[in-house]
Design a protein around this motif. Structure first.
Motif, PDB file in Angstrom:
ATOM      1  N   GLY A 155       0.758  -1.100   0.032  1.00 57.90           N
ATOM      2  CA  GLY A 155      -0.097  -0.067   0.091  1.00 57.90           C
ATOM      3  C   GLY A 155       0.780   1.355  -0.035  1.00 57.90           C
ATOM      4  N   PHE A 156       2.324   1.363  -0.273  1.00 60.24           N
ATOM      5  CA  PHE A 156       2.981   2.408  -0.145  1.00 60.24           C
ATOM      6  C   PHE A 156       2.940   2.936  -1.686  1.00 60.24           C
ATOM      7  N   LEU A 157       2.369   4.289  -2.014  1.00 58.57           N
ATOM      8  CA  LEU A 157       2.166   4.795  -3.354  1.00 58.57           C
ATOM      9  C   LEU A 157       3.410   4.964  -3.750  1.00 58.57           C
ATOM     10  N   THR A 158       4.451   5.489  -2.716  1.00 52.56           N
ATOM     11  CA  THR A 158       5.629   6.115  -3.362  1.00 52.56           C
ATOM     12  C   THR A 158       6.353   4.928  -3.959  1.00 52.56           C
ATOM     13  N   TYR A 159       6.198   3.690  -3.343  1.00 57.36           N
ATOM     14  CA  TYR A 159       7.127   2.781  -3.886  1.00 57.36           C
ATOM     15  C   TYR A 159       6.499   2.415  -5.530  1.00 57.36           C
ATOM     16  N   PRO A 160       7.494   1.990  -6.413  1.00 59.51           N
ATOM     17  CA  PRO A 160       7.097   1.358  -7.584  1.00 59.51           C
ATOM     18  C   PRO A 160       6.330  -0.015  -7.332  1.00 59.51           C
ATOM     19  N   ALA A 161       5.450  -0.194  -8.380  1.00 63.14           N
ATOM     20  CA  ALA A 161       4.623  -1.575  -8.156  1.00 63.14           C
ATOM     21  C   ALA A 161       5.476  -2.727  -7.919  1.00 63.14           C
ATOM     22  N   ALA A 162       5.099  -3.387  -6.908  1.00 65.01           N
ATOM     23  CA  ALA A 162       5.872  -4.730  -6.720  1.00 65.01           C
ATOM     24  C   ALA A 162       5.559  -5.568  -7.696  1.00 65.01           C
ATOM     25  N   THR A 163       6.555  -6.725  -8.148  1.00 68.07           N
ATOM     26  CA  THR A 163       6.380  -7.846  -9.017  1.00 68.07           C
ATOM     27  C   THR A 163       6.682  -9.044  -8.374  1.00 68.07           C
ATOM     28  N   GLY A 164       5.847  -9.939  -8.420  1.00 69.17           N
ATOM     29  CA  GLY A 164       6.205 -11.309  -8.007  1.00 69.17           C
ATOM     30  C   GLY A 164       5.823 -12.361  -8.987  1.00 69.17           C
ATOM     31  N   VAL A 165       6.620 -13.831  -9.343  1.00 68.82           N
ATOM     32  CA  VAL A 165       6.166 -14.591  -9.988  1.00 68.82           C
ATOM     33  C   VAL A 165       6.705 -15.942  -9.259  1.00 68.82           C
ATOM     34  N   ILE A 166       5.627 -16.814  -9.378  1.00 68.33           N
ATOM     35  CA  ILE A 166       5.810 -18.221  -8.881  1.00 68.33           C
ATOM     36  C   ILE A 166       5.718 -19.227 -10.204  1.00 68.33           C
ATOM     37  N   THR A 167       6.323 -19.949 -10.247  1.00 68.85           N
ATOM     38  CA  THR A 167       6.163 -20.936 -11.343  1.00 68.85           C
ATOM     39  C   THR A 167       6.383 -22.497 -10.697  1.00 68.85           C
ATOM     40  N   VAL A 168       5.343 -23.234 -10.930  1.00 67.58           N
ATOM     41  CA  VAL A 168       5.502 -24.693 -10.530  1.00 67.58           C
ATOM     42  C   VAL A 168       5.525 -25.462 -11.883  1.00 67.58           C
ATOM     43  N   ASP A 169       6.440 -26.044 -12.308  1.00 70.09           N
ATOM     44  CA  ASP A 169       6.683 -26.571 -13.599  1.00 70.09           C
ATOM     45  C   ASP A 169       7.287 -27.961 -13.440  1.00 70.09           C
ATOM     46  N   GLY A 170       6.372 -28.836 -14.376  1.00 72.38           N
ATOM     47  CA  GLY A 170       6.851 -30.242 -14.537  1.00 72.38           C
ATOM     48  C   GLY A 170       6.094 -31.133 -13.636  1.00 72.38           C
ATOM     49  N   TYR A 171       5.873 -32.324 -14.154  1.00 70.54           N
ATOM     50  CA  TYR A 171       5.112 -33.212 -13.289  1.00 70.54           C
ATOM     51  C   TYR A 171       6.220 -33.733 -11.961  1.00 70.54           C
TER      52      TYR A 171
ATOM     53  N   ALA B 209      -2.056  -5.194  -4.521  1.00 75.59           N
ATOM     54  CA  ALA B 209      -1.811  -3.963  -4.668  1.00 75.59           C
ATOM     55  C   ALA B 209      -0.415  -3.889  -5.291  1.00 75.59           C
ATOM     56  N   GLY B 210       0.007  -5.027  -5.863  1.00 73.64           N
ATOM     57  CA  GLY B 210       1.082  -4.880  -6.820  1.00 73.64           C
ATOM     58  C   GLY B 210       0.957  -6.017  -8.208  1.00 73.64           C
ATOM     59  N   ASN B 211       1.802  -6.360  -8.832  1.00 74.13           N
ATOM     60  CA  ASN B 211       1.609  -7.106  -9.970  1.00 74.13           C
ATOM     61  C   ASN B 211       2.070  -8.630  -9.388  1.00 74.13           C
ATOM     62  N   GLY B 212       1.191  -9.678  -9.663  1.00 70.30           N
ATOM     63  CA  GLY B 212       1.434 -11.042  -9.238  1.00 70.30           C
ATOM     64  C   GLY B 212       1.237 -12.201 -10.497  1.00 70.30           C
ATOM     65  N   ILE B 213       1.886 -13.020 -10.525  1.00 67.50           N
ATOM     66  CA  ILE B 213       1.941 -14.011 -11.655  1.00 67.50           C
ATOM     67  C   ILE B 213       2.065 -15.566 -11.018  1.00 67.50           C
ATOM     68  N   LEU B 214       1.130 -16.505 -11.389  1.00 61.09           N
ATOM     69  CA  LEU B 214       1.341 -17.630 -10.851  1.00 61.09           C
ATOM     70  C   LEU B 214       1.305 -18.445 -12.111  1.00 61.09           C
ATOM     71  N   ASN B 215       2.211 -19.532 -12.512  1.00 60.64           N
ATOM     72  CA  ASN B 215       2.256 -20.227 -13.401  1.00 60.64           C
ATOM     73  C   ASN B 215       2.384 -21.645 -13.107  1.00 60.64           C
ATOM     74  N   ILE B 216       1.309 -22.546 -13.436  1.00 57.55           N
ATOM     75  CA  ILE B 216       1.279 -23.960 -13.032  1.00 57.55           C
ATOM     76  C   ILE B 216       1.601 -24.744 -14.569  1.00 57.55           C
ATOM     77  N   THR B 217       2.603 -25.271 -14.793  1.00 61.90           N
ATOM     78  CA  THR B 217       2.638 -25.442 -16.162  1.00 61.90           C
ATOM     79  C   THR B 217       3.212 -27.177 -16.257  1.00 61.90           C
TER      80      THR B 217
END
Length: 600
Positions: A179-195, A215-223
């Motif tokens: 929630g800190f508007l003075t900070y650039p948007a946070a970005t997080g990525v989690i990848t769960v890949d492979g059997y 309140a940031g940018n989040g990505i979750l990839n299950i592949t």
């Protein structure tokens, strides 16, 4: 006797050498700036350690070694970089708190059966700005156990679980700005890949599941057969609805590929934010109790179930709560390419939509408990270019369907017969034309056309267009023309620096039989070599091309199809197959050699 004694001495020396190697491998080794400077083999559960504090530092735990600490900071300040590697079966690190990328770049590698156990919060990518934190859990038997996970907390964070790696956490937030508007948007990525790669979230209370984009940018990839299990999850979760400066979370989750799976109990796609869930290429998601698409005021949620994928729900709500139509949460669910969605009940709220492309027998099944479909928004059934003309499709089944008069029911590319017991959608016949040739449709009984540029020296491109059916006789004149060379050159400038090739580009003109804002469905013939993931859609307005957000894009039977709400120009591009790239490169080399010979 002498030979026997010499042999014994050699064996003894060899055993000593092997023992010394084993002992050396078992040591916990530090290099560069590692605090405290005492031998890390002597650290205890009271030690607070820093790897890469004021300069680069690294720490290696291998050979069945056990590292203990009270807390660990990897990548602490300034330009310093910290790296920790825990490698090999039996090699462990046990700590109470963990920061990877605190105020500088940090990297934690857990591989080849290594294990890290953290009792409380782990922050990956904490500091604002360019700070990056990275954790990899790779290999069979490799494991990471922690309390809360914050991946991309003010900064940029990445967690990769691959090759049967295993992670367990009590909860997780991906892309957390705090929630800190003075900070650039946070970005997080989690990848769960492979059997065999797996992530388990054990928390069962509020904020104890997975939040993707807080309140940031989040990505979750299950592949590729990866699996995730959790309880209460949010995709696109904001911390404020301040009308002047709202803090919206943007979250995107992709579950892709056969055996890729996500199971949870409650799911909110768009909760004070923008949430997107794509279930594609045979993947499955199971939400046991309740799913909301676009829940809170100001939220927008989008779900795509495509490519024979499956989403199984308890109660399913498309659109959220609130009485103000301008701010009420909006939801969109698209079922395409043979996708299957099951729910015990379905509620579609005002400003929200359910869309089903019948071409590959996509299906919505509402049964169990009440089995009710309650529609106050829009239900749309579509036949694209790959639907069989005249065929009856049955895309919706429900045990307690009530046809609310408040809701809209749209048929595109066909006609829809409805009753309290069942429904039937019949795909329209198709009018064919050449590029630039005007056709006339009566939207009461014919809603599809197909144009081809087949003239000598032409592009060979083909496009289909499906239109909204009318309850009364209504004429529509429409012309589809291959984009001219000026527009094509302009598009190629947009593709500069990429390997994309243009698979089709068309402009459309209509008469007053079409009302701007009404949905239409375009189907570009791209061939069988491409999947949805390969493609990009472009929109031409005036002389300017921009990428088009085709949320319901699907690719089946060689056609790439998507919905539009206005006509001008549209194009499809893709990165060619590796073999084609090689042919283009060889052709380029040959042309260059030919040019050099001409110059000589």
């Amino acid at each position: 006797m002498r030979c026997s004694r010499q042999l014994s001495l050699v064996l003894f020396a060899a055993m000593g050498f092997i023992f010394s190697i084993s002992t050396a491998r078992a040591a916990i080794t530090a290099d560069g700036n590692v605090e405290p400077t005492t031998d890390p083999n002597t650290w205890t559960s009271s030690t607070d350690c820093r790897i890469g504090d004021i300069a680069d530092g690294s720490l290696i735990v291998d050979g069945d070694s056990d590292l203990k600490s009270h807390g660990g900071d990897i990548g602490v300040s300034g330009a310093a970089k910290g790296v920790v590697t825990v490698s090999g079966s039996g090699s462990t690190w046990t700590t109470n708190y963990l920061n990877v990328g605190l105020f500088s770049n940090g990297l934690l590698n857990i591989k080849d059966g290594g294990a890290v156990s953290n009792n409380s919060v782990c922050e990956i990518g904490y500091g604002p700005g360019q700070v990056k934190g990275t954790v990899t859990v790779d290999g069979n038997g490799s494991s990471f156990t922690t309390g809360q996970l914050w991946v991309g907390d003010q900064g940029s964070g990445t967690l990769s679980i691959t090759h049967r790696g295993n992670v367990t956490s009590s909860g997780c937030t991906i892309g957390r700005s705090g929630g800190f508007l003075t900070y650039p948007a946070a970005t997080g990525v989690i990848t769960v890949d492979g059997y065999g790669s797996q992530w388990t979230v054990t928390g069962t209370g509020f904020d104890m599941g997975i939040t993707v984009g807080s309140a940031g940018n989040g990505i979750l990839n299950i592949t590729h057969g990866g699996t995730v299990s959790s309880h209460m999850d949010y995709i696109g979760n904001g911390s404020s609805l301040d009308p002047i400066q709202p803090i919206l979370g943007i979250g995107v989750v992709t579950v892709d590929g056969v055996l890729s799976k996500w199971t949870d109990s409650f799911l909110y796609v768009g909760n004070y934010g923008r949430g997107t869930l794509n279930i594609t290429n045979g993947a499955s998601v199971t939400t046991t109790y309740l799913s909301y698409i676009g829940y809170e005021d100001g939220s927008k949620g989008t779900v795509l179930v495509d490519g024979y994928s499956r989403w199984t729900n308890g109660a399913l709500h498309i659109g959220g709560q609130g009485n103000n139509l301008l701010t009420k949460g909006q939801g969109a669910l698209s079922i395409t390419g043979g996708g299957y969605v099951k729910a015990t009940s379905l509620y579609i709220e005002t400003n929200s939509i359910l869309s089903i492309d019948v071409g590959e027998n996509s299906w919505l099944n509402v049964s169990g408990e009440t089995g009710i479909i309650s529609n106050y928004g829009t239900i749309r059934v579509i036949a694209g270019a790959n639907a069989i003309a005249g065929k009856n499709y049955y895309p919706i089944s429900a045990t307690g369907w009530t046809w609310n008069t408040e809701g809209k029911y749209q048929a595109i590319g066909g006609t829809w017969w409805r009753s309290p017991l069942y429904e039937r959608f019949t795909a329209s016949s198709v009018v064919t034309a050449a590029s630039g040739e005007e056709v006339t449709l009566n939207l009461y009984n014919q809603q599809r056309m197909l144009a081809t540029d087949s003239k000598v020296g032409g592009t060979g491109w083909t496009v289909g267009a499906s239109f909204l059916a009318s309850d009364v006789s209504k004429s529509l004149k429409v012309t589809a023309s291959v984009i001219d060379q000026i527009a094509l050159t302009s598009l190629e400038k947009c593709l500069a620096g990429t390997n994309d090739i243009v698979l089709g580009g068309w402009t459309f003109t209509t008469d007053t039989g079409y009302t701007a804002g009404d949905p239409a469905y375009l189907s570009f013939l791209v061939g069988d070599s491409y999947s949805r993931d390969d493609l990009r859609v472009w929109h031409l307005v005036g002389t300017t091309w921009s990428q088009y957000d085709a949320a319901d894009l699907t690719c089946n039977d060689g056609y790439a199809s998507f919905t539009v709400t206005g006509f001008s120009g549209y194009a499809i591009t893709a990165v060619p197959e590796p073999g084609m790239i090689t042919l283009l490169a060889v052709a380029g080399i040959a042309l260059a050699a030919f040019a050099r010979r001409k110059m000589k």
